[in-house]
Motif scaffolding. Structure first.
Motif, PDB file in Angstrom:
ATOM      1  N   HIS A  25     -13.803  -7.563   4.747  1.00  0.00           N
ATOM      2  CA  HIS A  25     -12.710  -7.086   3.902  1.00  0.00           C
ATOM      3  C   HIS A  25     -12.787  -7.734   2.515  1.00  0.00           C
ATOM      4  O   HIS A  25     -11.852  -8.392   2.071  1.00  0.00           O
ATOM      5  CB  HIS A  25     -11.358  -7.399   4.549  1.00  0.00           C
ATOM      6  N   ASP A 101      -6.021   3.787  12.439  1.00  0.00           N
ATOM      7  CA  ASP A 101      -5.851   3.712  10.995  1.00  0.00           C
ATOM      8  C   ASP A 101      -6.817   2.659  10.484  1.00  0.00           C
ATOM      9  O   ASP A 101      -6.941   1.585  11.082  1.00  0.00           O
ATOM     10  CB  ASP A 101      -4.415   3.311  10.625  1.00  0.00           C
ATOM     11  N   ASN A 103      -8.650   0.754   6.831  1.00  0.00           N
ATOM     12  CA  ASN A 103      -8.664   0.584   5.381  1.00  0.00           C
ATOM     13  C   ASN A 103      -9.768   1.464   4.781  1.00  0.00           C
ATOM     14  O   ASN A 103     -10.926   1.357   5.180  1.00  0.00           O
ATOM     15  CB  ASN A 103      -8.946  -0.870   4.986  1.00  0.00           C
ATOM     16  N   ASP A 127      -0.731   0.587   2.681  1.00  0.00           N
ATOM     17  CA  ASP A 127      -0.858   0.214   4.096  1.00  0.00           C
ATOM     18  C   ASP A 127       0.529   0.090   4.724  1.00  0.00           C
ATOM     19  O   ASP A 127       1.556   0.330   4.069  1.00  0.00           O
ATOM     20  CB  ASP A 127      -1.692  -1.066   4.261  1.00  0.00           C
ATOM     21  N   TYR A 133      -3.440  -0.901  -0.353  1.00  0.00           N
ATOM     22  CA  TYR A 133      -4.717  -0.749   0.339  1.00  0.00           C
ATOM     23  C   TYR A 133      -4.662   0.606   1.039  1.00  0.00           C
ATOM     24  O   TYR A 133      -4.018   0.742   2.083  1.00  0.00           O
ATOM     25  CB  TYR A 133      -4.941  -1.871   1.356  1.00  0.00           C
ATOM     26  N   ILE A 135      -5.047   3.736   3.334  1.00  0.00           N
ATOM     27  CA  ILE A 135      -5.341   3.818   4.764  1.00  0.00           C
ATOM     28  C   ILE A 135      -5.802   5.233   5.106  1.00  0.00           C
ATOM     29  O   ILE A 135      -5.175   6.217   4.693  1.00  0.00           O
ATOM     30  CB  ILE A 135      -4.087   3.474   5.602  1.00  0.00           C
TER      31      ILE A 135
END
Length: 140
Positions: A25, A101, A103, A127, A133, A135
């Motif tokens: 990430h 879900d 990123n 998010d 972020y 999704i």
């Protein structure tokens, strides 16, 4: 071996999460990384947690709620060894998981879920915590 997680496993889950997130990430801001890490024990209460154990050591885990794969993390030392694949296959075959879900910026994960048969069915700009972020909503 896939097994249920106990609360005494939480410190190891947090280690796996931290190790995995730091290596996958790179888009995550440090303050958000610290926020999510602090929230993990809270998140754990809302999902069924299953772990993947290898030689007596947890090396991966997933959290499931309402047919949704809410979290899947594999220790970086074991990435690419089929652990995530086994966990997802188990969840689909035994726990009625049909959604995940992910990123949008985590392109490796998006590719992995596509490989596992999931397709993009929607997108959200923010998010679940309202952070910036995007999704991707994926389904079988």
């Amino acid at each position: 071996m896939i097994r249920e997680i106990k609360e005494t496993d939480y410190p190891r889950l947090i280690e796996i999460w931290e190790n995995a997130v730091l290596n996958t990430h790179d888009f995550l801001k440090e303050e958000d990384f610290l926020y999510f890490k602090k929230q993990l024990p809270v998140y754990f209460q809302y999902v069924m947690l299953l772990g993947f154990e290898q030689e007596g050591v947890l090396v991966g885990f997933m959290g499931i709620a309402n047919g949704n794969l809410e979290m899947l993390f594999v220790d970086n030392c074991c990435r690419g060894a089929g652990i995530g694949k086994q966990l997802v296959a188990y969840a689909v075959a035994n726990l009625q998981v049909t959604k995940v879900d992910v990123n949008e910026q985590n392109t490796q994960a998006v590719g992995f879920y596509k490989y596992m048969g999931f397709n993009i069915v929607g997108r959200s700009e923010l998010d679940g915590e309202g952070k910036e972020y995007p999704i991707l909503h994926m389904g079988l």
